[in-house]
Scaffold this motif. Structure first.
Motif, PDB file in Angstrom:
ATOM      1  N   LEU A  23     -28.157  11.906  14.489  1.00 52.34           N
ATOM      2  CA  LEU A  23     -29.533  12.396  14.451  1.00 52.34           C
ATOM      3  C   LEU A  23     -29.948  13.011  15.785  1.00 52.34           C
ATOM      4  O   LEU A  23     -30.671  14.018  15.812  1.00 52.34           O
ATOM      5  CB  LEU A  23     -30.486  11.262  14.077  1.00 52.34           C
ATOM      6  CG  LEU A  23     -30.377  10.756  12.639  1.00 52.34           C
ATOM      7  CD1 LEU A  23     -31.250   9.522  12.430  1.00 52.34           C
ATOM      8  CD2 LEU A  23     -30.773  11.853  11.643  1.00 52.34           C
ATOM      9  N   SER A  24     -29.520  12.410  16.875  1.00 56.29           N
ATOM     10  CA  SER A  24     -29.859  12.946  18.187  1.00 56.29           C
ATOM     11  C   SER A  24     -29.203  14.309  18.411  1.00 56.29           C
ATOM     12  O   SER A  24     -29.843  15.245  18.879  1.00 56.29           O
ATOM     13  CB  SER A  24     -29.442  11.963  19.282  1.00 56.29           C
ATOM     14  OG  SER A  24     -29.857  12.416  20.552  1.00 56.29           O
ATOM     15  N   VAL A  25     -27.931  14.419  18.049  1.00 56.16           N
ATOM     16  CA  VAL A  25     -27.233  15.704  18.202  1.00 56.16           C
ATOM     17  C   VAL A  25     -27.846  16.746  17.268  1.00 56.16           C
ATOM     18  O   VAL A  25     -28.047  17.905  17.632  1.00 56.16           O
ATOM     19  CB  VAL A  25     -25.723  15.551  17.933  1.00 56.16           C
ATOM     20  CG1 VAL A  25     -25.027  16.913  17.980  1.00 56.16           C
ATOM     21  CG2 VAL A  25     -25.090  14.609  18.952  1.00 56.16           C
ATOM     22  N   THR A  32     -24.986  17.220  25.547  1.00 56.41           N
ATOM     23  CA  THR A  32     -25.451  16.692  26.833  1.00 56.41           C
ATOM     24  C   THR A  32     -26.859  16.111  26.702  1.00 56.41           C
ATOM     25  O   THR A  32     -27.151  15.016  27.199  1.00 56.41           O
ATOM     26  CB  THR A  32     -25.450  17.796  27.902  1.00 56.41           C
ATOM     27  OG1 THR A  32     -26.174  18.946  27.401  1.00 56.41           O
ATOM     28  CG2 THR A  32     -24.032  18.208  28.257  1.00 56.41           C
ATOM     29  N   ARG A  33     -27.764  16.831  26.018  1.00 59.13           N
ATOM     30  CA  ARG A  33     -29.140  16.354  25.842  1.00 59.13           C
ATOM     31  C   ARG A  33     -29.171  15.080  24.993  1.00 59.13           C
ATOM     32  O   ARG A  33     -29.921  14.148  25.266  1.00 59.13           O
ATOM     33  CB  ARG A  33     -29.978  17.448  25.161  1.00 59.13           C
ATOM     34  CG  ARG A  33     -30.238  18.680  26.025  1.00 59.13           C
ATOM     35  CD  ARG A  33     -31.426  18.471  26.949  1.00 59.13           C
ATOM     36  NE  ARG A  33     -32.643  18.218  26.206  1.00 59.13           N
ATOM     37  CZ  ARG A  33     -33.414  19.175  25.681  1.00 59.13           C
ATOM     38  NH1 ARG A  33     -33.064  20.448  25.800  1.00 59.13           N
ATOM     39  NH2 ARG A  33     -34.526  18.855  25.034  1.00 59.13           N
ATOM     40  N   ALA A  34     -28.330  15.077  23.939  1.00 54.01           N
ATOM     41  CA  ALA A  34     -28.298  13.905  23.060  1.00 54.01           C
ATOM     42  C   ALA A  34     -27.776  12.686  23.803  1.00 54.01           C
ATOM     43  O   ALA A  34     -28.288  11.568  23.636  1.00 54.01           O
ATOM     44  CB  ALA A  34     -27.428  14.189  21.838  1.00 54.01           C
ATOM     45  N   LEU A  38     -29.748   9.114  24.433  1.00 54.95           N
ATOM     46  CA  LEU A  38     -29.190   7.834  23.998  1.00 54.95           C
ATOM     47  C   LEU A  38     -28.725   6.970  25.161  1.00 54.95           C
ATOM     48  O   LEU A  38     -28.291   5.836  24.947  1.00 54.95           O
ATOM     49  CB  LEU A  38     -28.029   8.079  23.038  1.00 54.95           C
ATOM     50  CG  LEU A  38     -28.378   8.816  21.733  1.00 54.95           C
ATOM     51  CD1 LEU A  38     -27.108   9.194  20.981  1.00 54.95           C
ATOM     52  CD2 LEU A  38     -29.282   7.956  20.863  1.00 54.95           C
ATOM     53  N   ASN A  39     -28.775   7.537  26.370  1.00 58.22           N
ATOM     54  CA  ASN A  39     -28.367   6.819  27.581  1.00 58.22           C
ATOM     55  C   ASN A  39     -26.907   6.376  27.512  1.00 58.22           C
ATOM     56  O   ASN A  39     -26.561   5.242  27.853  1.00 58.22           O
ATOM     57  CB  ASN A  39     -29.275   5.597  27.815  1.00 58.22           C
ATOM     58  CG  ASN A  39     -29.175   5.060  29.239  1.00 58.22           C
ATOM     59  OD1 ASN A  39     -28.901   5.827  30.172  1.00 58.22           O
ATOM     60  ND2 ASN A  39     -29.390   3.768  29.404  1.00 58.22           N
ATOM     61  N   ILE A  40     -26.062   7.275  27.050  1.00 59.40           N
ATOM     62  CA  ILE A  40     -24.611   7.043  27.041  1.00 59.40           C
ATOM     63  C   ILE A  40     -23.929   8.267  27.605  1.00 59.40           C
ATOM     64  O   ILE A  40     -24.554   9.325  27.781  1.00 59.40           O
ATOM     65  CB  ILE A  40     -24.079   6.751  25.610  1.00 59.40           C
ATOM     66  CG1 ILE A  40     -24.363   7.942  24.675  1.00 59.40           C
ATOM     67  CG2 ILE A  40     -24.695   5.471  25.057  1.00 59.40           C
ATOM     68  CD1 ILE A  40     -23.771   7.775  23.284  1.00 59.40           C
ATOM     69  N   SER A  41     -22.648   8.135  27.888  1.00 59.76           N
ATOM     70  CA  SER A  41     -21.914   9.289  28.417  1.00 59.76           C
ATOM     71  C   SER A  41     -21.614  10.274  27.284  1.00 59.76           C
ATOM     72  O   SER A  41     -21.574   9.901  26.110  1.00 59.76           O
ATOM     73  CB  SER A  41     -20.603   8.830  29.069  1.00 59.76           C
ATOM     74  OG  SER A  41     -19.717   8.315  28.079  1.00 59.76           O
TER      75      SER A  41
END
Length: 324
Positions: A23-25, A32-34, A38-41
């Motif tokens: 959903l974020s992507v 990079t924004r996603a 989500l605060n992950i690499s």
């Protein structure tokens, strides 16, 4: 070690973390924004998307160095995944509300003597701090309270355990004394301030029903002292027993809390001196069940209600679990 088929199928099920990643992507169309959201690499995010696509057996994104776009399958699944995320948000919100006692229902079975004063007082204060909690009360005799608790028809009970029962646990709550209620001008009025059991048994008595805690305690006391009594009448409700006293039918053996259950205009009462007539009332729970957060909050409100009642019919007793 090889995995069973069930374990293999479980590992292929999409996880909620993977759905969040999708959903974020899909929202940003940039890994990079996603990843920042989500605060992950970014590599970790890529792994989650790859695992989701593998679990579903379809490609969700078209990716190259310049852009990311949803595939037709990704477009079709987007509203379904959004619904899953929305439902999970509702679950988390509801769980938080229940934990914080912001919503829910607490079901209680209690002795009529307790529901006449303590429970309403607790409900009044509880409603101010927990307006969205429903409190459902069943005022029943001691025997029925235990049955309702064991059958999980209520969250907990407020009553007296009449016989040992390993299926329940009882936390000390309050105690009250058994008293003799009589008409004004009755001979007991001129007797000592605290009565002996044999002084009461000299008159026709009005007792509560055989399955009530007071009746059980009184009969045990009579058996210990070898006292015989003349039972003039029985009543299921303390207000009815008081009415019978007022009508001149006899002396009623009731808990001191009966003064909260009905009018005692024209009546008087004295405590009966017998150690085994001190009624201990506890919070009764099923031994194998834990309290819900909502129930725990209401138990605290009950203790606060008793502590705020100065010179009341009940006395608070130390909070501790009795032997099962």
């Amino acid at each position: 070690m090889s995995l069973s088929r069930a374990q293999q199928e479980a590992t292929m099920q999409p996880s909620f973390r993977q759905i969040r990643a999708f959903l974020s992507v899909a929202t940003h169309l940039k890994f990079t924004r996603a990843a920042e959201e989500l605060n992950i690499s970014q590599p970790a995010l890529t792994v989650q998307i790859n695992q989701l696509e593998e679990a579903l057996g379809i490609k969700l994104f078209n990716r190259n160095r310049r852009q990311v776009s949803l595939t037709p399958a990704g477009h079709d699944l987007l509203p379904l995944f959004e619904r899953i995320a929305s439902d999970m948000d509702e679950v988390m919100t509801a769980s938080s509300d229940i934990y914080q006692a912001r919503r829910g229902v607490v079901r209680i079975a209690a002795l009529p003597s307790v529901t006449s004063r303590i429970v309403p007082k607790a409900m009044a204060s509880f409603r101010q701090t927990h307006p969205n909690i429903q409190v459902r009360i069943r005022d029943v005799v001691a025997e029925t309270i235990v049955e309702l608790v064991k059958n999980e028809d209520v969250d907990f009970g407020i009553g007296t355990r009449l016989t040992p029962d390993r299926d329940i646990k009882v936390e000390n709550f309050i105690t009250d004394h058994v008293c003799a209620f009589y008409q004004g001008g009755h001979p007991l009025e001129n007797s000592r301030a605290v009565l002996k059991l044999n002084e009461c048994s000299a008159y026709p008595l009005i007792l509560t029903g055989k399955n009530s805690s007071i009746r059980v305690l009184f009969e045990r006391a009579m058996a210990r002292e070898g006292t015989e009594v003349d039972i003039a009448a029985e009543a299921n409700y303390m207000s009815t027993a008081l009415g019978m006293v007022r009508a001149g039918l006899g002396v009623a053996i009731l808990p001191k809390s009966a003064v909260d259950s009905g009018s005692i205009l024209g009546l008087a009462y004295k405590q009966i001196d017998a150690p085994w007539l001190h009624r201990r009332i506890g919070i009764i729970r099923k031994a194998s069940r834990s309290d819900s957060p909502v129930a725990e909050h209401f138990v605290r409100a009950l203790h606060a209600a008793v502590n705020s009642m100065q010179n009341g019919s009940f006395s608070s007793i130390k909070k501790a679990e009795l032997t099962r």
